[in-house]
Design a protein around this motif. Structure first.
Motif, short mmCIF file in Angstrom:
data_model
loop_
_atom_site.label_atom_id
_atom_site.label_comp_id
_atom_site.label_asym_id
_atom_site.label_seq_id
_atom_site.Cartn_x
_atom_site.Cartn_y
_atom_site.Cartn_z
N UNK A 115 0.75 -1.24 0.07
CA UNK A 115 0.04 0.17 0.00
C UNK A 115 0.85 1.33 -0.14
N UNK A 116 2.03 1.17 0.84
CA UNK A 116 2.99 2.38 0.70
C UNK A 116 3.43 2.90 -0.55
N UNK A 117 3.61 1.69 -1.51
CA UNK A 117 4.11 1.90 -2.86
C UNK A 117 3.03 2.49 -4.03
N UNK A 118 1.65 1.92 -3.56
CA UNK A 118 0.78 2.40 -4.20
C UNK A 118 0.56 4.00 -4.60
N UNK A 119 0.73 4.71 -3.57
CA UNK A 119 0.72 6.19 -4.01
C UNK A 119 1.45 6.51 -4.99
N UNK A 120 2.73 6.25 -4.68
CA UNK A 120 3.75 6.65 -5.75
C UNK A 120 3.59 6.09 -7.03
N UNK A 121 3.23 4.94 -6.88
CA UNK A 121 3.07 4.26 -8.40
C UNK A 121 1.85 4.99 -9.28
N UNK A 122 0.69 5.60 -8.33
CA UNK A 122 -0.17 6.25 -9.12
C UNK A 122 0.06 7.68 -9.62
N UNK A 123 1.20 8.45 -8.92
CA UNK A 123 1.95 9.49 -9.43
C UNK A 123 2.62 9.06 -10.89
#
Lengths: 196, 196
Positions: A119-127
């Motif tokens: 989940x932590x990487x999800x936000x960066x992935x979205x960017x």
């Protein structure tokens, strides 16, 4: 006087080491230990910068984004004398068509696979994903031209379609170890034909 | 008399347990230990059937393929009275549009991510991939119709394009936790419009 440590400089130096290891041994080989060895650091000091493998992958992803941005900028700043050729060249920068771009694609897919469960990487992935979507939107709008042509195009749907196609092609290329370079550029060319 | 063990039956029983764990806890939760607990086995006996997490994932993937084959058979056996609707319904079976298909998609993506780095899984992945490609070829040929329509279509390129689009859409849906169901069916519908 206390020792002054330039953390940004160190982070850059480490990002370069991460990149060299990935180019040589693939994403699987880019453990904290292997990167430490490459940079001439102890694994302990490295963990100050990259506490987890996800952080390390995130840094590698940032490097990929910077590289692509630099290359794409050249195309996107051009006056659109030949929009079709310009779009095609820009999109080729995102596909694994040589060793450099295959390494970038490998990082992107490893980063994506991790984002599916972290989940932590999800936000960066979205960017990153959104910046890819913007490139697709730019491509669709550039191909549609101005005025009447553009009015007929549902830009959001077309951008989403191009974006999904690009990710699918990159995935298929990686799974066939890049033996399908000609094939994926042919499929993309056909898709752009239908958009022009 | 020696005890007779029906290995196929046991494997099926275990495959069901794998599936229940994935539905409940996601692919990440489907460790050998968790599946053993679900099936009421010791981790040691389970390892006889699934020596590695890759084997376990491969078995889960087989279950997904069987489920999709069963559902798709219904559509593909129909006489093509409305080819467009028939193709669309069949392709929807491959997209994560409800909890069941989201779980299948999650298995497919985890299996794909593993195949990128695990040579043993790569061959099995290629088989599954080829069966997806055959569905896409069937879709393209069905939409093109017979005679003149079909002669104009480059079936190999169109099938590869549809296949990449489907994989890209499934990936995007998973990354947005399935909140984009309407969105992906709209993009697919638009793509099929352009093929009809």
């Amino acid at each position: 006087m206390p020792k002054v440590v330039d953390h940004d400089e160190r982070r850059r130096e480490l990002a370069d080491a991460v990149w060299r290891v990935i180019r040589r041994d693939g994403v699987e080989g880019a453990s904290v230990r292997a990167v430490a060895r490459e940079a001439g650091w102890s694994p302990g000091s490295l963990r100050h910068y990259f506490p987890t493998q996800s952080e390390l992958l995130s840094t590698a992803m940032n490097a990929v984004v910077e590289r692509i941005d630099t290359r794409m900028g050249d195309f996107r700043d051009l006056a659109p004398t030949d929009p079709r050729a310009q779009v095609e060249q820009a999109l080729h920068e995102l596909l694994p068509l040589d060793a450099e771009r295959r390494a970038e694609n490998e990082v992107w897919l490893a980063f994506t696979a991790r984002a599916l469960v972290d989940r932590e990487l999800r936000a960066r992935h979205r960017e990153v994903d959104q910046s890819l979507r913007r490139v697709c939107t730019w491509a669709v709008e550039t191909l549609a031209g101005k005025g009447k042509g553009r009015a007929k195009v549902d830009v959001a749907t077309e951008s989403a379609r191009l974006h999904a196609l690009m990710d699918g092609l990159a995935l298929h290329a990686a799974l066939t170890s890049g033996r399908q370079g000609d094939h994926i550029t042919k499929v993309l060319a056909h898709h752009l034909d239908t958009l022009t």
